[in-house]
Design a protein around this motif. Structure first.
Motif, short mmCIF file in Angstrom:
data_model
loop_
_atom_site.label_atom_id
_atom_site.label_comp_id
_atom_site.label_asym_id
_atom_site.label_seq_id
_atom_site.Cartn_x
_atom_site.Cartn_y
_atom_site.Cartn_z
N PRO A 90 11.73 -7.89 -4.17
CA PRO A 90 10.79 -7.83 -3.03
C PRO A 90 10.16 -6.46 -2.90
O PRO A 90 10.72 -5.44 -3.32
CB PRO A 90 11.69 -8.15 -1.82
CG PRO A 90 13.07 -7.80 -2.27
CD PRO A 90 13.12 -8.07 -3.73
N ILE A 91 8.98 -6.42 -2.29
CA ILE A 91 8.23 -5.17 -2.20
C ILE A 91 8.94 -4.14 -1.33
O ILE A 91 8.86 -2.94 -1.59
CB ILE A 91 6.79 -5.45 -1.67
CG1 ILE A 91 5.93 -4.18 -1.78
CG2 ILE A 91 6.82 -5.97 -0.26
CD1 ILE A 91 5.73 -3.68 -3.18
N TRP A 92 9.68 -4.60 -0.29
CA TRP A 92 10.38 -3.64 0.56
C TRP A 92 11.46 -2.90 -0.23
O TRP A 92 11.72 -1.72 -0.01
CB TRP A 92 10.99 -4.33 1.78
CG TRP A 92 12.09 -5.33 1.48
CD1 TRP A 92 11.96 -6.68 1.34
CD2 TRP A 92 13.47 -5.03 1.25
NE1 TRP A 92 13.17 -7.25 1.04
CE2 TRP A 92 14.12 -6.26 0.99
CE3 TRP A 92 14.24 -3.86 1.25
CZ2 TRP A 92 15.48 -6.36 0.72
CZ3 TRP A 92 15.59 -3.95 0.99
CH2 TRP A 92 16.21 -5.18 0.73
N LEU A 93 12.10 -3.61 -1.17
CA LEU A 93 13.11 -2.97 -2.00
C LEU A 93 12.46 -1.97 -2.97
O LEU A 93 12.99 -0.88 -3.20
CB LEU A 93 13.89 -4.03 -2.78
CG LEU A 93 14.99 -3.52 -3.71
CD1 LEU A 93 16.03 -2.72 -2.93
CD2 LEU A 93 15.66 -4.68 -4.45
N PHE A 123 0.83 -1.21 0.00
CA PHE A 123 0.00 0.00 0.00
C PHE A 123 0.86 1.25 0.00
O PHE A 123 0.62 2.18 -0.79
CB PHE A 123 -0.93 0.02 1.21
CG PHE A 123 -1.61 1.35 1.41
CD1 PHE A 123 -2.69 1.72 0.61
CD2 PHE A 123 -1.15 2.26 2.36
CE1 PHE A 123 -3.31 2.96 0.76
CE2 PHE A 123 -1.76 3.50 2.52
CZ PHE A 123 -2.84 3.84 1.71
N TYR A 124 1.87 1.30 0.87
CA TYR A 124 2.73 2.48 0.94
C TYR A 124 3.46 2.71 -0.39
O TYR A 124 3.56 3.85 -0.86
CB TYR A 124 3.74 2.35 2.07
CG TYR A 124 3.18 2.61 3.45
CD1 TYR A 124 2.39 3.73 3.69
CD2 TYR A 124 3.42 1.74 4.51
CE1 TYR A 124 1.87 3.98 4.95
CE2 TYR A 124 2.90 1.98 5.77
CZ TYR A 124 2.13 3.10 5.99
OH TYR A 124 1.61 3.34 7.24
N ALA A 125 3.96 1.63 -0.99
CA ALA A 125 4.67 1.76 -2.27
C ALA A 125 3.72 2.25 -3.36
O ALA A 125 4.06 3.16 -4.15
CB ALA A 125 5.29 0.43 -2.67
N GLY A 126 2.51 1.68 -3.40
CA GLY A 126 1.52 2.10 -4.39
C GLY A 126 1.05 3.52 -4.18
O GLY A 126 0.91 4.29 -5.13
#
Length: 364
Positions: free
Chosen positions: A295-298, A68-71
């Motif tokens: 990965p999403i964190w990256l 969510f934060y990345a999007g």
């Protein structure tokens, strides 16, 4: 882990109530918000998005919250870039500033509805045809290339075919009638230019969604996260429009930063498509494990890092312009400081004209 149904329903109800309340406030008192008012609203919506991400973390898992934060960051940054065109549209149609809030609000609601339909269609297509990621990825890389190639060029707004068609079909008055979109003139019902402005804002945003929606699907395949990220990105856009004002042109490296983000997500989409190893003409095949998965964190770290670098570099690049643009000048007749640009300058000019006497006007 799936998102709880009660969480999704509660979110949709809450966002709907918030949007309706926001619309009611704008309709009740059309005005040009001050920098303080706009800043408080932007802070509220940004804080709301951050809290929502924490709620997702508490009730679901860290992956969904990070997605969510990345999007949201991606959609928010792309929405800021859209403001350049919104400013041009308002100037093109000469919308009075105190009525721009309502035009933006209704235009954003139209954009949300259209984006919701687009997101549902995209989710269905991706669920059935994973290979569409190849198309999305190539399109995003191409979009990033165009952003770099056309960086620095003056933007202009051209009415799309839909708006041109509406102009021919709808009977439209010559002048604005406040924030009204429909009035009666000589006993005949007419539309005002405001309807064209609202449709222009809504349809233009949908065109921009052609790159933003594929971009966020490159970060998450969960339609709920895609939609809520778009809602939170667009909700504070109206206030951000008034807050940034002339500062938009000082974000000289924003388009370059967005190009890097879109290119990165495009590569990520292609890598995921290769990893899935599914093509319509090749039948069912095993995934290629050797292809790296980002990965999403990256992804979140890269997006946040690029936005910070682009913003800081822009402010450093335009530091001298920032001081010069905001430096007030003294009106020789009133001996008062008057801003040289932005909404404050326009308001000051209007105030001076309103205070003029007939003799002053004749002399001028």
């Amino acid at each position: 882990m799936e998102l709880p149904v009660w969480f999704e329903i509660t979110t949709f109800v809450g966002l709907t109530v918030l949007l309706l309340a926001d619309l009611a406030i704008v309709a009740r008192r059309p005005h040009e918000p001050s920098l303080k008012e706009a800043g408080l609203w932007v802070t509220f919506y940004v804080s709301l998005a951050l809290v929502f991400g924490l709620l997702m973390l508490a009730f679901t898992n860290g992956t969904y919250a990070t997605e969510f934060y990345a999007g949201w960051l991606t959609e928010y940054s792309l929405s800021v870039d859209n403001l350049f065109v919104f400013v041009i549209i308002m100037a093109r149609f000469q919308v009075p500033r105190k009525f721009q809030q309502e035009a933006l609000m209704i235009g954003i609601i139209i954009a949300l509805v259209l984006r919701g339909i687009f997101i549902l269609l995209g989710a269905v297509v991706i669920e059935r045809f994973v290979w569409v990621f190849y198309i999305f990825g190539i399109f995003l890389i191409y979009t990033a290339f165009n952003l770099v190639r056309h960086r620095g060029e003056d933007e202009d707004y051209e009415e799309n075919a839909f708006i041109r068609r509406m102009r021919k079909i709808l009977p439209i008055t010559k002048d604005f009638h406040g924030a009204k979109i429909r009035v009666s003139e000589n006993g005949k019902k007419m539309w005002t230019p405001m309807i064209v402005v609202i449709l222009a804002l809504g349809t233009t945003d949908l065109i921009f969604a052609l790159d933003s929606i594929p971009a966020i699907f490159g970060l998450t395949r969960e339609p709920f996260i895609v939609f809520t990220a778009n809602v939170f990105a667009l909700m504070g856009l109206r206030q951000l429009y008034f807050l940034l004002g002339g500062l938009l042109k000082r974000l000289v490296y924003l388009s370059l930063g967005l190009a890097v983000i879109l290119a990165f997500i495009g590569v990520k989409l292609i890598l995921e498509a290769v990893h899935e190893n599914q093509l319509p003409f090749a039948g069912e095949r095993e995934p290629i494990e050797a292809v790296p998965h980002i990965p999403i964190w990256l992804s979140l770290s890269i997006i946040l890092g690029v936005l910070v670098i682009a913003t800081v570099a822009s402010l450093l690049k335009t530091r001298g312009q920032l001081i010069g643009a905001d430096e007030p000048v003294v009106d020789p007749e009133t001996a008062k400081s008057v801003p040289t640009g932005g909404p404050e300058a326009a308001a000051a000019a209007e105030a001076r004209i309103a205070d003029e006497t007939d003799e002053d006007r004749a002399r001028r």
